[in-house]
Design an enzyme around this catalytic site. Structure first.
Site, PDB file in Angstrom:
ATOM      1  N   ASP A  67       0.809  -1.223   0.000  1.00  0.00           N
ATOM      2  CA  ASP A  67       0.000   0.000   0.000  1.00  0.00           C
ATOM      3  C   ASP A  67       0.838   1.266   0.000  1.00  0.00           C
ATOM      4  OD1 ASP A  67       0.911  -0.490   2.587  1.00  0.00           O
ATOM      5  OD2 ASP A  67      -1.054  -1.006   3.354  1.00  0.00           O
ATOM      6  N   ASP A 136      -8.116  -2.993  13.442  1.00  0.00           N
ATOM      7  CA  ASP A 136      -9.456  -3.244  12.883  1.00  0.00           C
ATOM      8  C   ASP A 136      -9.461  -4.478  11.976  1.00  0.00           C
ATOM      9  OD1 ASP A 136      -8.094  -2.354  10.682  1.00  0.00           O
ATOM     10  OD2 ASP A 136      -9.425  -0.667  10.237  1.00  0.00           O
ATOM     11  N   HIS A 138      -7.404  -5.062   9.454  1.00  0.00           N
ATOM     12  CA  HIS A 138      -6.975  -4.876   8.063  1.00  0.00           C
ATOM     13  C   HIS A 138      -5.655  -5.579   7.765  1.00  0.00           C
ATOM     14  CE1 HIS A 138      -4.902  -0.769   9.142  1.00  0.00           C
ATOM     15  NE2 HIS A 138      -4.003  -1.714   9.138  1.00  0.00           N
ATOM     16  N   GLU A 143      -9.675  -2.178   4.804  1.00  0.00           N
ATOM     17  CA  GLU A 143     -10.447  -1.876   6.001  1.00  0.00           C
ATOM     18  C   GLU A 143     -11.721  -2.738   6.027  1.00  0.00           C
ATOM     19  OE1 GLU A 143      -8.672  -0.427   7.954  1.00  0.00           O
ATOM     20  OE2 GLU A 143      -8.288   1.698   7.589  1.00  0.00           O
TER      21      GLU A 143
HETATM   22  C1  F6R Z   1       1.066  -1.354   6.005  1.00  0.00           C
HETATM   23  C2  F6R Z   1       0.180  -2.490   6.239  1.00  0.00           C
HETATM   24  C3  F6R Z   1      -0.694  -2.502   7.460  1.00  0.00           C
HETATM   25  C4  F6R Z   1       0.108  -2.752   8.735  1.00  0.00           C
HETATM   26  C5  F6R Z   1      -0.814  -2.730   9.955  1.00  0.00           C
HETATM   27  C6  F6R Z   1      -0.060  -2.955  11.245  1.00  0.00           C
HETATM   28  O1  F6R Z   1       1.815  -1.554   4.821  1.00  0.00           O
HETATM   29  O2  F6R Z   1       0.153  -3.383   5.460  1.00  0.00           O
HETATM   30  O3  F6R Z   1      -1.662  -3.500   7.297  1.00  0.00           O
HETATM   31  O4  F6R Z   1       0.771  -3.987   8.644  1.00  0.00           O
HETATM   32  O5  F6R Z   1      -1.492  -1.506  10.014  1.00  0.00           O
HETATM   33  O6  F6R Z   1       0.762  -1.863  11.512  1.00  0.00           O
HETATM   34  P1  F6R Z   1       1.697  -1.827  12.795  1.00  0.00           P
HETATM   35  O7  F6R Z   1       2.764  -2.839  12.565  1.00  0.00           O
HETATM   36  O8  F6R Z   1       2.247  -0.422  12.790  1.00  0.00           O
HETATM   37  O9  F6R Z   1       0.833  -2.143  13.962  1.00  0.00           O
END
Ligand code: F6R
Length: 261
Positions: A67, A136, A138, A143
């Site tokens: 992303d 959440d 994701h 989302e």
């Molecule tokens: C970002 C991504 C997100 C993160 C998720 C966890 O490229 O793919 O799905 O892996 O938001 O983020 P952290 O590790 O900061 O809790």
């Protein structure tokens, strides 16, 4: 799906780095799907270290990130391109022309999303997809209510995701409210995927994703449909899993995991 529980976050990151290390050595032209976020920083530090001290060679690899924020240029300190440069690309021997992130600055975002899907297909698909999980549920920025067959597209971020990531922006209000993300369907097409989750704050959502019903309300639950998915967690993130004893039994007894003991 298999679940591997390690005692600490550091040990969990080490196991994931070892899985990537092995995959790259087995297949030097590996197509790697990459994630960003705080959890991944430990994995990238270990990969950079292995490159420096153990000759881990990324020169033949191609990478596709999950992303990128809409509206941030690659040089913005909060752009995921910048994150990747800082934590991984700038510390290993990868040809930047072989690294790909969605173009959040494109004038035509839909065309940029379609081009990203095409680039993944032209590379022969993703061999190894690295994933984190949001509070959440994701994966990428899929989302809640993301279609289980969704492809790369623009997604509006939830207030929960904005709350989690806005503190990284200065000022926090600068955080974009939209991102381009690979779809759940794109992720499910990868040949192997490995999700890393650490810390007590992930325990509840992780249990829902792994042991709960498959639902678009928790995008990570779609990984139950993936033919080869490994979930790597530390004890804190594993705390709400009902099947902990069984997962430990598998790790302790399956030949595949003996080398990690
Ligand atoms: C970002 C991504 C997100 C993160 C998720 C966890 O490229 O793919 O799905 O892996 O938001 O983020 P952290 O590790 O900061 O809790």
């Amino acid at each position: 799906m298999e679940v591997i529980i390690r005692p600490t976050a550091a040990a969990a990151a080490d196991l994931v780095a070892t899985l990537i290390d092995r995959a790259v050595r087995q297949r030097p032209d590996l197509v790697l799907g990459l994630a960003t976020g705080r959890t991944m920083e430990a994995v990238y530090a270990l990969l950079a270290e292995r490159h420096r001290t153990q000759g881990l060679d990324f020169s033949g690899c191609r990478t596709f990130n999950l992303d990128e924020y809409v509206g941030l240029p690659p040089g913005d300190p909060n752009a995921y391109r910048y994150y990747m440069e800082r934590h991984l690309f700038g510390r290993i021997n990868i040809d930047r022309r072989r690294t790909h992130l969605p173009d959040g600055m494109a004038a035509d975002l839909d065309a940029a999303c379609a081009a990203y899907e095409q680039a993944i297909a032209d590379a022969g698909g993703i061999d190894f997809q690295l994933l984190g999980i949001g509070h959440d549920g994701h994966i990428g920025f899929n989302e809640p209510l993301s279609a289980l067959r969704s492809r790369t597209r623009v997604k509006a971020l939830t207030p929960q995701t904005v709350a989690a990531n806005a503190p990284l922006f200065d000022p926090p209000t600068r955080m974009p409210r939209r991102a381009i993300t690979m779809g759940v369907g794109t992720i499910l097409d990868s040949r192997r995927c490995v999700l890393l989750a650490t810390g007590a704050s992930k325990a509840d959502i992780l249990a829902r994703a792994v042991e709960g019903p498959i639902t678009a309300m928790v995008s990570a639950s779609a990984l139950q449909l993936h033919p080869r998915c490994t979930i790597v967690v530390d004890e804190a993130a594993a705390a709400h899993l009902q099947g902990r004893d069984y997962y430990r039994f598998i790790f302790d007894n399956e030949p595949e995991w003996k080398a990690f003991h």
